[in-house]
Design a protein around this motif. Sequence first.
Motif, PDB file in Angstrom:
ATOM      1  N   ARG A   1       9.002   7.606  -0.576  1.00 18.95           N
ATOM      2  CA  ARG A   1       7.595   7.562  -0.989  1.00 18.95           C
ATOM      3  C   ARG A   1       6.765   6.614  -0.133  1.00 18.95           C
ATOM      4  O   ARG A   1       5.649   6.935   0.274  1.00 18.95           O
ATOM      5  CB  ARG A   1       7.503   7.142  -2.457  1.00 18.95           C
ATOM      6  CG  ARG A   1       6.095   7.308  -3.029  1.00 18.95           C
ATOM      7  CD  ARG A   1       6.127   7.114  -4.528  1.00 18.95           C
ATOM      8  NE  ARG A   1       7.019   8.054  -5.161  1.00 18.95           N
ATOM      9  CZ  ARG A   1       6.691   9.299  -5.449  1.00 18.95           C
ATOM     10  NH1 ARG A   1       5.518   9.759  -5.130  1.00 18.95           N
ATOM     11  NH2 ARG A   1       7.555  10.087  -6.046  1.00 18.95           N
ATOM     12  N   THR A   2       7.337   5.447   0.177  1.00 16.62           N
ATOM     13  CA  THR A   2       6.573   4.487   0.979  1.00 16.62           C
ATOM     14  C   THR A   2       6.278   5.036   2.366  1.00 16.62           C
ATOM     15  O   THR A   2       5.156   4.936   2.860  1.00 16.62           O
ATOM     16  CB  THR A   2       7.361   3.172   1.104  1.00 16.62           C
ATOM     17  OG1 THR A   2       7.589   2.640  -0.204  1.00 16.62           O
ATOM     18  CG2 THR A   2       6.554   2.166   1.930  1.00 16.62           C
TER      19      THR A   2
ATOM     20  N   ASP B   1       3.764   7.926   2.198  1.00 10.33           N
ATOM     21  CA  ASP B   1       2.383   7.476   2.010  1.00 10.33           C
ATOM     22  C   ASP B   1       1.707   7.174   3.334  1.00 10.33           C
ATOM     23  O   ASP B   1       0.481   7.223   3.437  1.00 10.33           O
ATOM     24  CB  ASP B   1       2.353   6.225   1.119  1.00 10.33           C
ATOM     25  CG  ASP B   1       2.608   6.583  -0.335  1.00 10.33           C
ATOM     26  OD1 ASP B   1       2.511   7.776  -0.670  1.00 10.33           O
ATOM     27  OD2 ASP B   1       2.926   5.672  -1.117  1.00 10.33           O
TER      28      ASP B   1
ATOM     29  N   GLU C   1       6.704 -10.907  -0.487  1.00 10.98           N
ATOM     30  CA  GLU C   1       6.557 -10.618  -1.910  1.00 10.98           C
ATOM     31  C   GLU C   1       5.611 -11.653  -2.469  1.00 10.98           C
ATOM     32  O   GLU C   1       5.943 -12.847  -2.503  1.00 10.98           O
ATOM     33  CB  GLU C   1       7.914 -10.659  -2.611  1.00 10.98           C
ATOM     34  CG  GLU C   1       8.883  -9.593  -2.117  1.00 10.98           C
ATOM     35  CD  GLU C   1      10.248  -9.706  -2.764  1.00 10.98           C
ATOM     36  OE1 GLU C   1      10.427 -10.625  -3.628  1.00 10.98           O
ATOM     37  OE2 GLU C   1      11.139  -8.892  -2.424  1.00 10.98           O
TER      38      GLU C   1
ATOM     39  N   GLN D   1      -4.939  -0.963  -0.683  1.00 16.24           N
ATOM     40  CA  GLN D   1      -3.566  -0.898  -0.147  1.00 16.24           C
ATOM     41  C   GLN D   1      -3.470  -1.306   1.322  1.00 16.24           C
ATOM     42  O   GLN D   1      -2.381  -1.428   1.848  1.00 16.24           O
ATOM     43  CB  GLN D   1      -2.969   0.499  -0.357  1.00 16.24           C
ATOM     44  CG  GLN D   1      -1.444   0.498  -0.347  1.00 16.24           C
ATOM     45  CD  GLN D   1      -0.855   1.785  -0.859  1.00 16.24           C
ATOM     46  OE1 GLN D   1      -1.577   2.657  -1.311  1.00 16.24           O
ATOM     47  NE2 GLN D   1       0.455   1.922  -0.808  1.00 16.24           N
TER      48      GLN D   1
ATOM     49  N   ARG E   1       3.648  -2.117  -2.096  1.00 14.60           N
ATOM     50  CA  ARG E   1       3.672  -2.018  -3.552  1.00 14.60           C
ATOM     51  C   ARG E   1       2.628  -2.999  -4.079  1.00 14.60           C
ATOM     52  O   ARG E   1       2.440  -4.066  -3.514  1.00 14.60           O
ATOM     53  CB  ARG E   1       5.077  -2.359  -4.064  1.00 14.60           C
ATOM     54  CG  ARG E   1       5.249  -2.329  -5.568  1.00 14.60           C
ATOM     55  CD  ARG E   1       6.696  -2.631  -5.920  1.00 14.60           C
ATOM     56  NE  ARG E   1       6.904  -2.758  -7.345  1.00 14.60           N
ATOM     57  CZ  ARG E   1       8.058  -3.063  -7.914  1.00 14.60           C
ATOM     58  NH1 ARG E   1       9.118  -3.262  -7.151  1.00 14.60           N
ATOM     59  NH2 ARG E   1       8.173  -3.166  -9.220  1.00 14.60           N
ATOM     60  N   ARG E   2       1.964  -2.643  -5.169  1.00 16.89           N
ATOM     61  CA  ARG E   2       0.830  -3.465  -5.614  1.00 16.89           C
ATOM     62  C   ARG E   2       1.165  -4.415  -6.756  1.00 16.89           C
ATOM     63  O   ARG E   2       0.545  -5.458  -6.867  1.00 16.89           O
ATOM     64  CB  ARG E   2      -0.325  -2.546  -6.048  1.00 16.89           C
ATOM     65  CG  ARG E   2      -0.853  -1.678  -4.889  1.00 16.89           C
ATOM     66  CD  ARG E   2      -2.090  -0.931  -5.300  1.00 16.89           C
ATOM     67  NE  ARG E   2      -2.545  -0.022  -4.270  1.00 16.89           N
ATOM     68  CZ  ARG E   2      -3.595   0.762  -4.363  1.00 16.89           C
ATOM     69  NH1 ARG E   2      -4.325   0.732  -5.450  1.00 16.89           N
ATOM     70  NH2 ARG E   2      -3.930   1.570  -3.382  1.00 16.89           N
ATOM     71  N   ASP E   3       2.087  -4.035  -7.629  1.00 14.68           N
ATOM     72  CA  ASP E   3       2.345  -4.887  -8.787  1.00 14.68           C
ATOM     73  C   ASP E   3       3.847  -4.929  -9.052  1.00 14.68           C
ATOM     74  O   ASP E   3       4.412  -3.969  -9.597  1.00 14.68           O
ATOM     75  CB  ASP E   3       1.619  -4.345 -10.012  1.00 14.68           C
ATOM     76  CG  ASP E   3       1.711  -5.308 -11.194  1.00 14.68           C
ATOM     77  OD1 ASP E   3       2.055  -6.490 -10.962  1.00 14.68           O
ATOM     78  OD2 ASP E   3       1.447  -4.897 -12.343  1.00 14.68           O
TER      79      ASP E   3
ATOM     80  N   HIS F   1       3.924  -6.348  -2.757  1.00 15.88           N
ATOM     81  CA  HIS F   1       4.868  -6.377  -1.644  1.00 15.88           C
ATOM     82  C   HIS F   1       4.126  -5.886  -0.407  1.00 15.88           C
ATOM     83  O   HIS F   1       3.502  -4.814  -0.438  1.00 15.88           O
ATOM     84  CB  HIS F   1       6.069  -5.477  -1.911  1.00 15.88           C
ATOM     85  CG  HIS F   1       6.991  -6.018  -2.966  1.00 15.88           C
ATOM     86  ND1 HIS F   1       8.228  -5.478  -3.238  1.00 15.88           N
ATOM     87  CD2 HIS F   1       6.862  -7.056  -3.819  1.00 15.88           C
ATOM     88  CE1 HIS F   1       8.811  -6.154  -4.196  1.00 15.88           C
ATOM     89  NE2 HIS F   1       7.998  -7.115  -4.585  1.00 15.88           N
TER      90      HIS F   1
END
Length: 845
Positions: A251-252, A255, A519, A571, A598-600, A603
């Motif tokens: 997925r990363t 994107d 992180e 993002q 990643r947002r929450d 990262h």
Amino acid sequence: MSNAKQTRRVTPGSRETLPDALFVVDDTETIVYANASAQAITGTTPEELRRNSFWRCVPRLVSTPLYQAVQKAKQTREPTEVEYVSPVTNTWLHVSLSPTDEGLALLFQENLEPPHFQDALSRNEQMYRDLLESFSDGVTIVTPDGLVLDINQRPLADAHLRREQVVGTPLTDLPAWSSDPAVQEHLRAAIARAARGETVRFEAKIHPRLDLSLAILMTITAHRDASQQVEYLICAGRDITERKHAEDELRTLVDALPQLVWIARPDGYVTYHNQRLIDYMAMTLEQAEGDGWLASVHPDDRQRVRAAWQTSIQTGVPYEVELRLQDGTSGAYRWFLVRGMPQRNAQGTILHWVGTCTDIDDQKRAEQRIKESEENWRVLAETVPQLVWTTRPDGRVDYCNQRYCDLTQADFEQLRDYRWRQFLHPEDAERALTLRQQSLATGELFENEQRLRDGQTGRYRWFLARALPVRDEAGQIDKWFGTCTDIDDQKRMEEALRESQERVNILMNSSIIGIFLAEEEQIVDVNDTYLRMTGYTREDLQAGNINWMRMTPPKYLARTQQARQELVVQQYGTPYEKEYVCKDGSLLPVVVGVVALRRDPLHTIGFVLDNSARKELEQRKDDFISMASHELRNPLAALKMQIQLVRKRLERQSHHEAATALSRVEGPVKQLERLIGELLDVSKIQAGRLEYLQETVDLDALLHEVADTMQQLSTTHTIVVRGAAPRVLVGDKDRLGQVFTNLLSNAIKYSPGAETVEMDLSASEETVTVRVHDHGLGIPREQRDKIFERFYRVAGPKQKAIPGLGMGLYIVAEIVKHHGGTLTVDSAVGKGSTFTVTLPCKRDA
């Protein structure tokens, strides 16, 4: 027909004396009568059969041919017959169907066909059954109401069920679907749509048993009878569990790949389309904003798409719809699967919608090419989303479906026998043919991954080829049934993952760009270049001593926090300049760009470029400009004074021609003096030492004075002053005069073909606004923000022919900013530009 197969006349009095099983069903196919013989063939008492659905109570008798015969008898109201093998008991059944006042009478007789006729029908039944079992997908045949008529072993094995436990049961009531009410309802709605003749495709997560979850892609296609009425439905479920896992893992990376992406507000107003989508629709962002994108949707789809979108907005459920979008360049429409997901905050409130458009045009067109067939196995062959083929025992191809012909762009004659091999990739031919010969020799399952050439594009696509033997009663192979399943996307995804990993490794090994993974504020991994730039070690990293906020000097904290906020919202962050505090305490100028993985919790991956060489070069340039300006200023002042003294002496001595010639030298000297003054101003601005007076300024008088002075100097343009600005400001009169002198000078200089320059004045209680408008060359949109940068000039052959160093607007912007004002520009290429200065009225000094 033999006497044994003659349709018997059944009277109410003779029902119980019949040696054969008799059922009477009403128009809803509910059993209203079953004689005693029905118990022997079904294993159920007549009392248990009555008032229940025929299809649910007698799974041992249910088959697709029987269902077709029942529907035919109900429609025609004429007696009919059907013969078939019970899939459960493997016995031959002859069924006589007769319309009655109560509905329909079904009389079942066993083992009535002579052996030679049974053998002929048995082959057809075996061909049908073997084709059904050859598919890697789970295939279920259901009535338009959703009752299971037939099913292959794949879904039965997954659920640990037997066929008789499933046949006659609503597909939606099977454990795989009933364990999740939402999935169950989705299937129920899909069956209802397919029963109306629509081909339905959807993805679902099912639970065949407690310890097994599968993701499947379900395709439901209607089979029609001779009168074009929907007779039954074919449900093909492809296991896409591995693909879903792969999608999650990638997925990363996915994107970061180019997609058609859009973003909408909670009320559904679309605020953003990415460039790929804009390019496809050939629209501007403004045209596509709001509901503007609907103009690219096919007129037949708009109402449906709008209704589905409104439903998702009102309910908050994910949005999914198939639609046709017009290619703005070619005008052609292509099918897309559009999905939208609501993004929520911690309280569950929708912040915005994020959606993608996936091109499914090839898939939709393939579905439309599926042809109907009266033979059940041929219907399956033409319906399932695979290439289907059959061969003789020696391997010669004697049938392939239309999908095979479409892929290869060949007719059957070009594929039959061994001619299909011409479409096999040369590198795969030896292995494929060797395995094929082994299967032909041993009778074992044939399975191989191989590439076939697309006849239209010439490109090869990967397929999973599988074939099963069909044997006669003597066990001899009578035919081979095979399928080819398109796995090209899966193979390319695997290749893309491998290539992406290689690119990541190359990037991480860069000797120029420092890379870090973080992180929140803590850096958890870096490449060697990052360590070399900052002076830290791997031991420092493992000890948790590298924190990018602690490495940020106080003067850059605000900009760094701004960049972090950009990551949370969109993002990715705009690359910016800052300094790092290295391990030894030294400061390192860098350019930093960060992307959120990643947002929450947050990262991120960051890219850092050493900016010290460019900073040093800029400092040297500033030092040179400052030194050169000061060194030139004094000699120039002396030269100007000497010219003026000599000119006056010549005039007193009546040497007028010489005096006039000398006066012409004063113009270039004044231009040089202005240039050196601007260089000094730029140098002082960079050093923060540009001096300003604090005095009361009558702005209206100052503006008219500047306009008059510029009018005297300009012989090509008329300066038109409109309005008034009767306000008093506190500031530096000379610096403000410098602002408007520069703007008027530029307006004249960059409008060589015009005759006028306008200056409009207006005032309110709080501010004064001055607009300087010309009818000249104009400024391209992409360069408007850059013209206020130091030494920047608009790139263009006409602009380059006009002298200048790009310092004036930089100085103007700094003076206006110092006085608490704003400076904006509105321009159109070929039509001119308008510079707007807004200044606050008198303030306390």
